[in-house]
Write a protein that holds these residues in place. Structure first.
Motif, mmCIF file in Angstrom:
data_model
loop_
_atom_site.group_PDB
_atom_site.id
_atom_site.type_symbol
_atom_site.label_atom_id
_atom_site.label_comp_id
_atom_site.label_asym_id
_atom_site.label_seq_id
_atom_site.Cartn_x
_atom_site.Cartn_y
_atom_site.Cartn_z
ATOM 1 N N GLY A 271 0.795 -1.220 0.000
ATOM 2 C CA GLY A 271 0.000 0.000 0.000
ATOM 3 C C GLY A 271 0.829 1.273 0.000
ATOM 4 N N GLY A 272 2.151 1.144 -0.159
ATOM 5 C CA GLY A 272 3.018 2.322 -0.205
ATOM 6 C C GLY A 272 2.723 3.190 -1.417
ATOM 7 N N ILE A 273 3.221 4.412 -1.378
ATOM 8 C CA ILE A 273 2.891 5.400 -2.410
ATOM 9 C C ILE A 273 4.154 5.883 -3.114
ATOM 10 C CG2 ILE A 273 1.910 7.704 -2.824
ATOM 11 C CD1 ILE A 273 0.173 7.244 -0.321
ATOM 12 N N ILE A 274 4.059 5.979 -4.439
ATOM 13 C CA ILE A 274 5.101 6.625 -5.238
ATOM 14 C C ILE A 274 4.471 7.857 -5.880
ATOM 15 C CG2 ILE A 274 6.748 6.408 -7.138
ATOM 16 C CD1 ILE A 274 6.627 3.378 -6.767
ATOM 17 N N ALA A 275 4.922 9.047 -5.487
ATOM 18 C CA ALA A 275 4.427 10.300 -6.054
ATOM 19 C C ALA A 275 5.455 10.812 -7.052
ATOM 20 C CB ALA A 275 4.183 11.328 -4.959
ATOM 21 N N VAL A 276 5.047 10.922 -8.313
ATOM 22 C CA VAL A 276 5.958 11.292 -9.401
ATOM 23 C C VAL A 276 5.591 12.674 -9.925
ATOM 24 C CG1 VAL A 276 6.827 10.686 -11.685
ATOM 25 C CG2 VAL A 276 6.271 8.880 -10.043
ATOM 26 N N TYR A 277 6.534 13.622 -9.836
ATOM 27 C CA TYR A 277 6.287 14.985 -10.312
ATOM 28 C C TYR A 277 7.027 15.305 -11.610
ATOM 29 C CZ TYR A 277 10.797 16.043 -8.107
ATOM 30 O OH TYR A 277 12.125 16.052 -7.747
ATOM 31 N N GLY A 278 7.848 14.370 -12.092
ATOM 32 C CA GLY A 278 8.584 14.590 -13.329
ATOM 33 C C GLY A 278 9.235 13.307 -13.798
ATOM 34 N N MET A 279 9.706 13.338 -15.047
ATOM 35 C CA MET A 279 10.385 12.180 -15.613
ATOM 36 C C MET A 279 11.585 12.657 -16.430
ATOM 37 S SD MET A 279 7.405 9.533 -16.827
ATOM 38 C CE MET A 279 6.205 8.884 -15.664
ATOM 39 N N THR A 280 12.637 13.081 -15.732
ATOM 40 C CA THR A 280 13.800 13.606 -16.435
ATOM 41 C C THR A 280 14.586 12.526 -17.167
ATOM 42 O OG1 THR A 280 15.103 13.427 -14.389
ATOM 43 C CG2 THR A 280 14.050 15.542 -14.845
ATOM 44 N N VAL A 281 14.441 11.278 -16.729
ATOM 45 C CA VAL A 281 15.145 10.181 -17.411
ATOM 46 C C VAL A 281 14.498 9.879 -18.756
ATOM 47 C CG1 VAL A 281 15.702 7.713 -17.296
ATOM 48 C CG2 VAL A 281 16.008 9.162 -15.282
ATOM 49 N N GLY A 282 13.190 10.008 -18.830
ATOM 50 C CA GLY A 282 12.451 9.724 -20.060
ATOM 51 C C GLY A 282 10.971 9.833 -19.801
ATOM 52 N N PRO A 283 10.150 9.931 -20.867
ATOM 53 C CA PRO A 283 8.712 10.150 -20.685
ATOM 54 C C PRO A 283 7.919 8.892 -20.336
ATOM 55 C CG PRO A 283 9.249 10.062 -23.012
ATOM 56 C CD PRO A 283 10.562 9.973 -22.277
ATOM 57 N N LYS A 284 8.600 7.767 -20.120
ATOM 58 C CA LYS A 284 7.920 6.527 -19.775
ATOM 59 C C LYS A 284 8.613 5.868 -18.591
ATOM 60 C CE LYS A 284 6.444 5.466 -24.529
ATOM 61 N NZ LYS A 284 6.482 4.461 -25.609
ATOM 62 N N MET A 285 7.853 5.060 -17.851
ATOM 63 C CA MET A 285 8.440 4.284 -16.774
ATOM 64 C C MET A 285 7.731 2.937 -16.697
ATOM 65 S SD MET A 285 6.911 6.555 -13.618
ATOM 66 C CE MET A 285 7.920 5.775 -12.389
ATOM 67 N N ASP A 286 8.432 1.934 -16.191
ATOM 68 C CA ASP A 286 7.880 0.580 -16.114
ATOM 69 C C ASP A 286 6.988 0.430 -14.888
ATOM 70 O OD1 ASP A 286 9.222 -0.256 -18.393
ATOM 71 O OD2 ASP A 286 11.016 -0.804 -17.258
ATOM 72 N N TRP A 287 5.884 -0.286 -15.072
ATOM 73 C CA TRP A 287 5.003 -0.647 -13.962
ATOM 74 C C TRP A 287 5.048 -2.162 -13.850
ATOM 75 C CZ3 TRP A 287 3.084 1.360 -9.833
ATOM 76 C CH2 TRP A 287 1.991 0.767 -9.179
ATOM 77 N N VAL A 288 5.597 -2.658 -12.744
ATOM 78 C CA VAL A 288 5.881 -4.087 -12.631
ATOM 79 C C VAL A 288 4.798 -4.796 -11.827
ATOM 80 C CG1 VAL A 288 8.361 -3.776 -12.890
ATOM 81 C CG2 VAL A 288 7.341 -3.660 -10.611
ATOM 82 N N MET A 289 4.677 -6.115 -12.051
ATOM 83 C CA MET A 289 3.635 -6.888 -11.397
ATOM 84 C C MET A 289 3.803 -6.909 -9.882
ATOM 85 S SD MET A 289 0.871 -8.400 -12.053
ATOM 86 C CE MET A 289 -0.311 -9.362 -11.107
ATOM 87 N N THR A 290 5.042 -6.826 -9.424
ATOM 88 C CA THR A 290 5.273 -6.808 -7.983
ATOM 89 C C THR A 290 4.542 -5.638 -7.330
ATOM 90 O OG1 THR A 290 7.477 -7.733 -8.376
ATOM 91 C CG2 THR A 290 7.050 -6.813 -6.195
ATOM 92 N N ALA A 291 4.508 -4.498 -8.024
ATOM 93 C CA ALA A 291 3.804 -3.330 -7.496
ATOM 94 C C ALA A 291 2.308 -3.598 -7.396
ATOM 95 C CB ALA A 291 4.068 -2.125 -8.378
ATOM 96 N N VAL A 292 1.782 -4.334 -8.359
ATOM 97 C CA VAL A 292 0.358 -4.683 -8.321
ATOM 98 C C VAL A 292 0.069 -5.574 -7.128
ATOM 99 C CG1 VAL A 292 -1.516 -5.834 -9.557
ATOM 100 C CG2 VAL A 292 0.143 -4.448 -10.825
ATOM 101 N N LEU A 293 0.892 -6.588 -6.931
ATOM 102 C CA LEU A 293 0.675 -7.546 -5.852
ATOM 103 C C LEU A 293 0.840 -6.911 -4.472
ATOM 104 C CD1 LEU A 293 2.544 -10.618 -7.391
ATOM 105 C CD2 LEU A 293 0.071 -10.237 -7.278
ATOM 106 N N LYS A 294 1.636 -5.850 -4.392
ATOM 107 C CA LYS A 294 1.831 -5.171 -3.116
ATOM 108 C C LYS A 294 0.868 -3.993 -2.932
ATOM 109 C CE LYS A 294 5.907 -4.718 -1.266
ATOM 110 N NZ LYS A 294 7.320 -4.357 -0.993
ATOM 111 N N ASN A 295 -0.053 -3.824 -3.886
ATOM 112 C CA ASN A 295 -1.031 -2.740 -3.797
ATOM 113 C C ASN A 295 -0.382 -1.360 -3.700
ATOM 114 O OD1 ASN A 295 -3.977 -3.920 -3.489
ATOM 115 N ND2 ASN A 295 -2.622 -5.260 -2.310
#
Length: 370
Positions: A271-295
């Motif tokens: 249930g932890g939170i990732i708050a993203v305000y920018g993407m200086t590395v690139g305009p896309k980021m990966d969303w992994v299944m582990t994040a889904v399973l951990k809510n």
């Protein structure tokens, strides 16, 4: 004659072009009945200004002054401004955004929302000797801040405040105490503001940077520890820094994107939170299944509302927080080379804190001190 700084349009593709700065002579504005005239003392750069010069930002104006952040003194008021005479000589911080009042989820009318500075949406920019405003366009500057520090606060402070207070804490500031929060890319203005705010609330803040000296400086500002993102196993190194009594992260504040989800999800609590305000590395980021399973919750966050700006400035005043200033160009707006050198600091990531332009002399016509 007063001056302003704009960009000059030249041919080139977005991301490849670099618009040169242009110094303009402009008349001193005269406030209307409901307007306030502010003499600017200092202004600071944001990454949006660097993006504007590369044509990587929407709605660019080649006529309106650059820059969103500024501090100045009220020097003249219109006849219909409530208690206008009491404003004369008061030092203020300009509100960097327009058309977002108080809605928590986002601007009330998204198509009208935007930041001031180099924008077709607003004629106001802080790379100018004067700014013509309404009383809703500024907040009283905290008395403990210098003009340089006050000019370093608005946009980064607002962005960091919304990421922390609204997106992570959901308005419950007291709940920050004891939480473990990771802030990536320390050295940038938003990251440093988030560090200062979270530390003031009693959170345990950890940081990343590619520069070891920035990690050490972050510790002097309250960070519990830091790791270099250049290390292949930085997530494991971070895990070793966490207390055995709370061996996980509660939240991440990120402005880079890239593999932050894949790396941090191993450390985030369910249930932890990732708050993203920018993407200086690139305009896309990966969303992994582990994040889904951990809510895990991934939350995008932008600048913020007028109400959040007011709350942020009051918080800075209450906790006596001083924004970090990396360097000040003291030659004024007319020193194009000096202003350009600040942009070069940003280009090469040399700054630790905000890059500031001193616009007026240490004592201006109203006696305000830098």
């Amino acid at each position: 004659m007063p001056h302003s700084l704009t960009v000059t349009k030249v041919e080139g593709k977005p991301g490849q072009v670099y618009y040169p700065l242009k110094l303009n002579e402009v008349p001193r504005p005269k406030p209307g009945p409901k307007e306030v005239l502010v003499r600017l003392h200092a202004a600071s750069l944001n990454h949006r200004d660097f993006f504007i010069r590369q044509h990587l930002y929407p709605g660019i104006s080649f006529d309106h002054p650059l820059l969103s952040d500024g501090c100045g003194t009220v020097v003249e008021v219109g006849s219909e401004v409530p208690s206008g005479s009491l404003l004369i000589g008061k030092r203020v911080i300009l509100t960097p955004i327009r058309n977002w009042d108080s809605a928590k989820d986002g601007p009330e009318e998204p198509s009208k929302f935007g930041a001031i500075g180099g924008s077709v949406a607003s004629p106001i920019g802080t790379a100018s000797d004067y700014a013509l405003l309404t009383p809703a366009d500024f907040e009283p500057a905290p008395a403990h801040l210098s003009a340089h520090e006050a000019a370093a606060l608005p946009l980064v402070g607002l962005t960091a405040w919304r990421a922390l207070s609204t997106k992570i804490l959901n308005g419950d500031l007291q709940s920050a105490a004891g939480r473990n929060i990771l802030i990536t890319g320390i050295g940038g203005g938003v990251a440093l503001s988030a560090l200062q705010f979270a530390s003031a609330l009693g959170a345990n803040v950890y940081v990343t940077s590619g520069d070891p000296s920035k990690l050490e400086r972050a510790k002097s500002l309250g960070a519990k520890g830091g790791v270099s993102y250049r290390e292949a196993a930085w997530d494991k190194q971070l895990a070793a820094l966490l207390s055995p009594s709370r061996p996980y992260l509660d939240a991440v504040i990120d402005g880079a994107g890239g593999d932050v989800v894949a790396r941090s999800v191993r450390l985030l609590r369910p249930g932890g939170i990732i708050a993203v305000y920018g993407m200086t590395v690139g305009p896309k980021m990966d969303w992994v299944m582990t994040a889904v399973l951990k809510n895990v919750e991934l939350k995008g966050t932008t600048m913020g509302s007028r109400a959040e700006f007011r709350d942020m400035v009051n918080f800075v005043r209450e906790h006596q927080i001083r924004p970090v200033v990396s360097r000040v160009a003291r030659g004024g707006l007319a020193d194009i080379a000096g202003v350009d050198s600040l942009f070069e600091d940003m280009r090469h990531g040399r700054q630790f804190g905000k890059l500031v332009i001193e616009i007026s002399a240490p004592e201006d016509e109203s006696g305000a001190k830098l």
